[in-house]
Design a protein around this motif. Structure first.
Motif, PDB file in Angstrom:
ATOM      1  N   TRP A   1       8.566  -6.844 -13.182  1.00  0.00           N
ATOM      2  CA  TRP A   1       8.807  -5.597 -12.497  1.00  0.00           C
ATOM      3  C   TRP A   1       9.469  -4.645 -13.484  1.00  0.00           C
ATOM      4  O   TRP A   1      10.271  -5.073 -14.329  1.00  0.00           O
ATOM      5  N   GLU A   2       9.163  -3.378 -13.370  1.00  0.00           N
ATOM      6  CA  GLU A   2       9.709  -2.399 -14.292  1.00  0.00           C
ATOM      7  C   GLU A   2      11.199  -2.181 -14.071  1.00  0.00           C
ATOM      8  O   GLU A   2      11.961  -2.018 -15.020  1.00  0.00           O
ATOM      9  N   ARG A   3      11.619  -2.199 -12.798  1.00  0.00           N
ATOM     10  CA  ARG A   3      13.012  -1.878 -12.480  1.00  0.00           C
ATOM     11  C   ARG A   3      13.411  -2.598 -11.194  1.00  0.00           C
ATOM     12  O   ARG A   3      12.621  -2.728 -10.275  1.00  0.00           O
ATOM     13  N   LEU A   4      14.658  -3.022 -11.149  1.00  0.00           N
ATOM     14  CA  LEU A   4      15.228  -3.627  -9.947  1.00  0.00           C
ATOM     15  C   LEU A   4      16.519  -2.876  -9.637  1.00  0.00           C
ATOM     16  O   LEU A   4      17.530  -3.055 -10.313  1.00  0.00           O
ATOM     17  N   ASP A   5      16.448  -2.004  -8.642  1.00  0.00           N
ATOM     18  CA  ASP A   5      17.587  -1.150  -8.292  1.00  0.00           C
ATOM     19  C   ASP A   5      18.708  -1.964  -7.656  1.00  0.00           C
ATOM     20  O   ASP A   5      18.527  -3.115  -7.264  1.00  0.00           O
ATOM     21  N   VAL A   6      19.862  -1.323  -7.517  1.00  0.00           N
ATOM     22  CA  VAL A   6      21.033  -1.950  -6.902  1.00  0.00           C
ATOM     23  C   VAL A   6      20.702  -2.277  -5.442  1.00  0.00           C
ATOM     24  O   VAL A   6      20.198  -1.436  -4.704  1.00  0.00           O
ATOM     25  N   GLY A   7      20.940  -3.509  -5.032  1.00  0.00           N
ATOM     26  CA  GLY A   7      20.684  -3.945  -3.663  1.00  0.00           C
ATOM     27  C   GLY A   7      19.226  -4.233  -3.363  1.00  0.00           C
ATOM     28  O   GLY A   7      18.877  -4.545  -2.233  1.00  0.00           O
ATOM     29  N   ALA A   8      18.355  -4.145  -4.359  1.00  0.00           N
ATOM     30  CA  ALA A   8      16.920  -4.357  -4.144  1.00  0.00           C
ATOM     31  C   ALA A   8      16.582  -5.844  -4.131  1.00  0.00           C
ATOM     32  O   ALA A   8      17.330  -6.679  -4.648  1.00  0.00           O
ATOM     33  N   LEU A   9      15.443  -6.144  -3.544  1.00  0.00           N
ATOM     34  CA  LEU A   9      14.936  -7.507  -3.439  1.00  0.00           C
ATOM     35  C   LEU A   9      13.472  -7.505  -3.817  1.00  0.00           C
ATOM     36  O   LEU A   9      12.707  -6.668  -3.343  1.00  0.00           O
ATOM     37  N   VAL A  10      13.074  -8.426  -4.682  1.00  0.00           N
ATOM     38  CA  VAL A  10      11.666  -8.658  -4.987  1.00  0.00           C
ATOM     39  C   VAL A  10      11.397 -10.150  -4.815  1.00  0.00           C
ATOM     40  O   VAL A  10      12.303 -10.971  -4.930  1.00  0.00           O
ATOM     41  N   SER A  11      10.158 -10.482  -4.525  1.00  0.00           N
ATOM     42  CA  SER A  11       9.800 -11.880  -4.269  1.00  0.00           C
ATOM     43  C   SER A  11       8.539 -12.252  -5.029  1.00  0.00           C
ATOM     44  O   SER A  11       7.689 -11.409  -5.305  1.00  0.00           O
ATOM     45  N   LEU A  12       8.436 -13.528  -5.304  1.00  0.00           N
ATOM     46  CA  LEU A  12       7.241 -14.111  -5.897  1.00  0.00           C
ATOM     47  C   LEU A  12       6.908 -15.353  -5.090  1.00  0.00           C
ATOM     48  O   LEU A  12       7.778 -16.202  -4.863  1.00  0.00           O
ATOM     49  N   SER A  13       5.668 -15.452  -4.645  1.00  0.00           N
ATOM     50  CA  SER A  13       5.225 -16.624  -3.884  1.00  0.00           C
ATOM     51  C   SER A  13       3.953 -17.171  -4.509  1.00  0.00           C
ATOM     52  O   SER A  13       3.091 -16.410  -4.955  1.00  0.00           O
TER      53      SER A  13
END
Length: 194
Positions: free
Chosen positions: A90-102
């Motif tokens: 991911w290019e950016r992960l902001d404060v409080g953000a959530l990303v997932s990989l399944s």
């Protein structure tokens, strides 16, 4: 003596101030938390699939850049990837953000397996080197294990789990109505004495 005490107090307060300011200054950074979980799914054909989900949170006070996740703990001789990929970025992960990989794997070998944590790499604007974070480890998985047959009264436990609280509330209300509506034994005893 008073001079030494004053100098010691000044030194301690200056050191404490320096420590607090460095802690506050370094708190303006991302704090990556990664949670890895896997569940087993038995297919009717006798094969077993492993469903893996990795959530990445930014709990810090600054954004993380160039975030990449890699989970290479699944050996190719024991697992085939059937759906998804075991790495992503991911290019950016902001404060409080959530990303997932399944992703989904199909097991080829029977036995216990315990995967290593996934690796998350990210860049912080104030530091030149890439930072690393690791996900939570997995509990050992019993792949293609022989499971005991389902219990005969499994439907009873499901029924109690679904309607148990409702039955207990109705029972308590019915008992209360019965006690209020029925004459008490004390009133009956008083009537007999007259």
């Amino acid at each position: 003596m008073a001079d030494r005490l004053l100098h010691a107090l000044l030194f301690i307060s200056f050191s404490l101030l320096l420590f607090i300011s460095s802690a506050v200054a370094s708190s303006d950074a991302p704090f990556i938390v990664a949670h890895k979980k896997a569940t087993l799914k038995r297919l009717k054909s006798g094969a077993e699939r492993v469903l893996v989900n990795i959530d990445i949170y930014n709990e810090g006070s600054a954004a993380a850049y160039d975030v990449s996740l890699s989970d290479d703990s699944w050996p190719a001789d024991a697992f085939d990837v059937t759906d998804g990929k075991t790495s992503s970025s991911w290019e950016r992960l902001d404060v409080g953000a959530l990303v997932s990989l399944s992703f989904e794997l199909e097991a080829k070998v029977k036995g216990k397996f315990q995967g290593a944590p996934a690796v998350v790499k990210y860049r912080v604007p104030t530091k030149a080197a890439l930072q690393e974070a690791f996900s939570t480890p997995l509990f050992p998985l019993d792949i293609l294990e022989d499971r005991p047959p389902d219990a005969k009264f499994d439907w009873v436990s499901k029924l109690l789990a679904t309607y148990g609280s409702l039955v207990s509330v109705i029972s308590i209300v019915a008992l209360f109505v019965y006690l209020v509506a029925s004459p008490s034994s004390v009133a009956k005893a008083n009537k007999k004495k007259r």
